[in-house]
Design an enzyme around this catalytic site. Structure first.
Site, PDB file in Angstrom:
ATOM      1  N   ARG A   1      41.323 106.868 -17.902  1.00  0.00           N
ATOM      2  CA  ARG A   1      40.588 107.716 -17.813  1.00  0.00           C
ATOM      3  C   ARG A   1      39.861 107.879 -19.158  1.00  0.00           C
ATOM      4  O   ARG A   1      38.345 107.804 -19.279  1.00  0.00           O
ATOM      5  CB  ARG A   1      40.862 108.931 -17.205  1.00  0.00           C
ATOM      6  CG  ARG A   1      39.837 109.886 -16.971  1.00  0.00           C
ATOM      7  CD  ARG A   1      40.078 111.327 -16.361  1.00  0.00           C
ATOM      8  NE  ARG A   1      41.069 112.124 -17.041  1.00  0.00           N
ATOM      9  CZ  ARG A   1      41.572 113.213 -16.583  1.00  0.00           C
ATOM     10  NH1 ARG A   1      41.390 113.582 -15.401  1.00  0.00           N
ATOM     11  NH2 ARG A   1      42.061 114.009 -17.460  1.00  0.00           N
TER      12      ARG A   1
ATOM     13  N   ARG B   1      36.874 110.988 -22.134  1.00  0.00           N
ATOM     14  CA  ARG B   1      37.060 112.659 -22.237  1.00  0.00           C
ATOM     15  C   ARG B   1      37.975 113.113 -23.638  1.00  0.00           C
ATOM     16  O   ARG B   1      38.993 112.022 -23.861  1.00  0.00           O
ATOM     17  CB  ARG B   1      38.042 113.108 -21.097  1.00  0.00           C
ATOM     18  CG  ARG B   1      37.137 114.207 -20.422  1.00  0.00           C
ATOM     19  CD  ARG B   1      38.042 114.476 -19.246  1.00  0.00           C
ATOM     20  NE  ARG B   1      39.121 115.382 -19.321  1.00  0.00           N
ATOM     21  CZ  ARG B   1      39.925 115.744 -18.315  1.00  0.00           C
ATOM     22  NH1 ARG B   1      39.639 115.925 -17.024  1.00  0.00           N
ATOM     23  NH2 ARG B   1      40.970 116.677 -18.592  1.00  0.00           N
TER      24      ARG B   1
ATOM     25  N   ARG C   1      49.434 117.399 -24.672  1.00  0.00           N
ATOM     26  CA  ARG C   1      49.292 118.324 -23.417  1.00  0.00           C
ATOM     27  C   ARG C   1      50.478 118.279 -22.902  1.00  0.00           C
ATOM     28  O   ARG C   1      51.042 119.363 -21.801  1.00  0.00           O
ATOM     29  CB  ARG C   1      48.259 117.453 -22.750  1.00  0.00           C
ATOM     30  CG  ARG C   1      46.687 118.128 -23.311  1.00  0.00           C
ATOM     31  CD  ARG C   1      45.613 116.935 -22.648  1.00  0.00           C
ATOM     32  NE  ARG C   1      45.513 117.392 -21.320  1.00  0.00           N
ATOM     33  CZ  ARG C   1      44.662 116.298 -20.588  1.00  0.00           C
ATOM     34  NH1 ARG C   1      44.453 115.275 -21.040  1.00  0.00           N
ATOM     35  NH2 ARG C   1      44.363 116.747 -19.311  1.00  0.00           N
TER      36      ARG C   1
ATOM     37  N   LYS D   1      45.857 116.318  -9.622  1.00  0.00           N
ATOM     38  CA  LYS D   1      45.387 117.698  -9.132  1.00  0.00           C
ATOM     39  C   LYS D   1      43.998 117.682  -8.660  1.00  0.00           C
ATOM     40  O   LYS D   1      43.741 118.035  -7.739  1.00  0.00           O
ATOM     41  CB  LYS D   1      45.753 118.907 -10.078  1.00  0.00           C
ATOM     42  CG  LYS D   1      47.097 119.064 -10.467  1.00  0.00           C
ATOM     43  CD  LYS D   1      47.297 120.196 -11.297  1.00  0.00           C
ATOM     44  CE  LYS D   1      46.765 120.199 -12.612  1.00  0.00           C
ATOM     45  NZ  LYS D   1      47.064 119.120 -13.714  1.00  0.00           N
TER      46      LYS D   1
ATOM     47  N   ARG E   1      48.968 128.336 -15.816  1.00  0.00           N
ATOM     48  CA  ARG E   1      49.502 127.146 -16.516  1.00  0.00           C
ATOM     49  C   ARG E   1      50.687 128.244 -17.418  1.00  0.00           C
ATOM     50  O   ARG E   1      50.922 127.288 -18.192  1.00  0.00           O
ATOM     51  CB  ARG E   1      48.482 126.479 -17.482  1.00  0.00           C
ATOM     52  CG  ARG E   1      47.678 125.249 -16.727  1.00  0.00           C
ATOM     53  CD  ARG E   1      46.885 124.619 -17.689  1.00  0.00           C
ATOM     54  NE  ARG E   1      46.524 123.263 -17.716  1.00  0.00           N
ATOM     55  CZ  ARG E   1      45.797 122.553 -16.941  1.00  0.00           C
ATOM     56  NH1 ARG E   1      45.067 123.134 -16.164  1.00  0.00           N
ATOM     57  NH2 ARG E   1      45.816 121.447 -17.134  1.00  0.00           N
TER      58      ARG E   1
HETATM   59  P1  B4P Z   1      43.060 114.117 -12.445  1.00  0.00           P
HETATM   60  O1  B4P Z   1      43.159 114.357 -10.619  1.00  0.00           O
HETATM   61  O2  B4P Z   1      41.788 114.148 -13.079  1.00  0.00           O
HETATM   62  O3  B4P Z   1      44.345 114.797 -13.011  1.00  0.00           O
HETATM   63  P2  B4P Z   1      44.647 116.461 -13.202  1.00  0.00           P
HETATM   64  O4  B4P Z   1      45.779 116.735 -12.913  1.00  0.00           O
HETATM   65  O5  B4P Z   1      43.669 117.268 -12.209  1.00  0.00           O
HETATM   66  O6  B4P Z   1      43.728 116.857 -14.719  1.00  0.00           O
HETATM   67  P3  B4P Z   1      44.093 117.404 -16.176  1.00  0.00           P
HETATM   68  O7  B4P Z   1      45.037 118.292 -16.061  1.00  0.00           O
HETATM   69  O8  B4P Z   1      43.967 116.334 -16.929  1.00  0.00           O
HETATM   70  O9  B4P Z   1      42.888 118.399 -16.458  1.00  0.00           O
HETATM   71  P4  B4P Z   1      42.244 119.932 -16.245  1.00  0.00           P
HETATM   72  O10 B4P Z   1      40.961 119.626 -15.927  1.00  0.00           O
HETATM   73  O11 B4P Z   1      43.182 120.628 -15.501  1.00  0.00           O
HETATM   74  O12 B4P Z   1      43.706 112.741 -12.542  1.00  0.00           O
HETATM   75  C1  B4P Z   1      43.949 112.063 -13.781  1.00  0.00           C
HETATM   76  C2  B4P Z   1      43.680 110.554 -13.762  1.00  0.00           C
HETATM   77  O13 B4P Z   1      44.846 109.761 -13.018  1.00  0.00           O
HETATM   78  C3  B4P Z   1      42.203 110.040 -13.105  1.00  0.00           C
HETATM   79  O14 B4P Z   1      41.775 109.068 -14.028  1.00  0.00           O
HETATM   80  C4  B4P Z   1      42.635 109.796 -11.976  1.00  0.00           C
HETATM   81  O15 B4P Z   1      41.584 108.674 -11.216  1.00  0.00           O
HETATM   82  C5  B4P Z   1      43.960 109.005 -11.875  1.00  0.00           C
HETATM   83  N1  B4P Z   1      44.881 109.138 -10.701  1.00  0.00           N
HETATM   84  C6  B4P Z   1      44.761 110.463  -9.880  1.00  0.00           C
HETATM   85  N2  B4P Z   1      45.440 110.043  -8.680  1.00  0.00           N
HETATM   86  C7  B4P Z   1      46.072 108.912  -8.938  1.00  0.00           C
HETATM   87  C8  B4P Z   1      46.986 108.095  -8.133  1.00  0.00           C
HETATM   88  N3  B4P Z   1      47.622 108.459  -6.934  1.00  0.00           N
HETATM   89  N4  B4P Z   1      47.259 106.751  -8.581  1.00  0.00           N
HETATM   90  C9  B4P Z   1      46.680 106.327  -9.677  1.00  0.00           C
HETATM   91  N5  B4P Z   1      45.635 107.019 -10.682  1.00  0.00           N
HETATM   92  C10 B4P Z   1      45.366 108.296 -10.204  1.00  0.00           C
HETATM   93  O16 B4P Z   1      42.673 120.578 -17.582  1.00  0.00           O
HETATM   94  C11 B4P Z   1      42.074 120.217 -18.919  1.00  0.00           C
HETATM   95  C12 B4P Z   1      42.088 121.044 -19.917  1.00  0.00           C
HETATM   96  O17 B4P Z   1      41.316 122.242 -19.716  1.00  0.00           O
HETATM   97  C13 B4P Z   1      43.594 121.598 -20.322  1.00  0.00           C
HETATM   98  O18 B4P Z   1      44.448 120.816 -21.120  1.00  0.00           O
HETATM   99  C14 B4P Z   1      43.265 122.924 -20.858  1.00  0.00           C
HETATM  100  O19 B4P Z   1      42.772 122.918 -22.330  1.00  0.00           O
HETATM  101  C15 B4P Z   1      42.063 123.524 -20.058  1.00  0.00           C
HETATM  102  N6  B4P Z   1      42.495 124.369 -19.119  1.00  0.00           N
HETATM  103  C16 B4P Z   1      42.489 124.133 -17.989  1.00  0.00           C
HETATM  104  N7  B4P Z   1      43.003 125.124 -16.893  1.00  0.00           N
HETATM  105  C17 B4P Z   1      43.394 126.044 -17.896  1.00  0.00           C
HETATM  106  C18 B4P Z   1      44.335 127.169 -17.734  1.00  0.00           C
HETATM  107  N8  B4P Z   1      44.723 127.625 -16.352  1.00  0.00           N
HETATM  108  N9  B4P Z   1      44.621 128.011 -18.646  1.00  0.00           N
HETATM  109  C19 B4P Z   1      44.243 127.381 -20.052  1.00  0.00           C
HETATM  110  N10 B4P Z   1      43.708 126.168 -20.266  1.00  0.00           N
HETATM  111  C20 B4P Z   1      43.194 125.429 -19.259  1.00  0.00           C
END
Ligand code: B4P
Length: 192
Positions: A127, A133, A144, A13, A88
């Site tokens: 990552r 992290r 998670r 995302k 979420r």
């Molecule tokens: P990202 O792009 O970083 O993953 P994400 O889905 O955005 O992030 P995530 O769910 O972990 O975190 P968030 O900040 O929302 O990609 C992950 C990895 O994959 C990276 O290393 C990237 O390089 C790699 N990658 C991406 N695309 C790829 C592809 N096509 N092929 C190969 N590799 C690829 O949330 C973090 C925490 O914050 C939650 O656990 C919670 O505690 C809190 N939080 C956030 N929002 C909240 C909410 N609404 N309510 C309550 N808590 C919340």
């Protein structure tokens, strides 16, 4: 364009939202980034959120809604937004509807990036090595994914039942996934 990006942790995302922001010229609002900024700044909110995030649990709905209302009060969101990481759970989905209704806005699409758990575990292990992290530890990632199944999957069903969901295959190169999203939201490039 007003987009809501959904998907399991590590589904890409944040990665895709950063690209979409440049392409669509609308702000990228990541609730994870907003929370991490609070943690880094050592604010009272950040201190509260730090442990919860490291465990892989969801930070309280009240804190999230306050942060979101604050962010949406800024003028740059009037032209559109990419909301990444929110909602979420079902309470957050209802809160988002109410907030947008208050602002006289509606989102155009909820896009879910679909990636299987095995691939997610691999990505987040990568990552963890690269960025260290706390919530990318194997234990936290497993938790998670459980939290996602229990609390976030019902949001996907809710948007599907309301005809608001677009599913995109999140497995592939960054470019491939990006172009799939653009096609799904009717913004595919028309280069000569
Ligand atoms: P990202 O792009 O970083 O993953 P994400 O889905 O955005 O992030 P995530 O769910 O972990 O975190 P968030 O900040 O929302 O990609 C992950 C990895 O994959 C990276 O290393 C990237 O390089 C790699 N990658 C991406 N695309 C790829 C592809 N096509 N092929 C190969 N590799 C690829 O949330 C973090 C925490 O914050 C939650 O656990 C919670 O505690 C809190 N939080 C956030 N929002 C909240 C909410 N609404 N309510 C309550 N808590 C919340």
């Amino acid at each position: 364009m007003r987009l809501v990006l959904l998907g399991a942790p590590g589904s890409g995302k944040g990665t895709q939202a950063a690209r979409l922001k440049d392409y669509l010229h609308v702000p990228h609002i990541s609730t994870g980034d907003l929370l991490r900024a609070e943690v880094a700044a050592g604010t009272p909110l950040g201190l509260q959120a730090k442990e919860v995030m490291a465990r892989g649990d969801l930070v309280s709905d009240e804190i999230l809604l306050g942060m979101l209302e604050d962010r949406f009060s800024r003028d740059d969101t009037k032209a559109g937004f990419i909301l990444d990481g929110y909602p979420r759970n079902l309470a957050q989905a209802a809160a988002l509807d109410a907030l947008l209704a208050k602002l006289g806005q509606k989102f155009d699409a909820a896009v879910q990036l679909e990636v299987d758990n095995e691939q997610i575990i691999d990505r987040l292990a990568g990552r963890a090595q690269a960025e260290g992290r706390a919530d990318d530890s194997p234990e936290s990632v497993r938790h998670r994914l459980n939290v996602y199944d229990q609390q976030t999957a019902p949001v996907i069903k809710f948007y599907r039942d309301h005809g608001q969901l677009t599913i995109v295959d999140g497995v592939g190169t960054l470019d491939e996934v990006f172009h799939r999203i653009l096609a799904a939201i009717g913004q595919a490039q028309t280069t000569a």
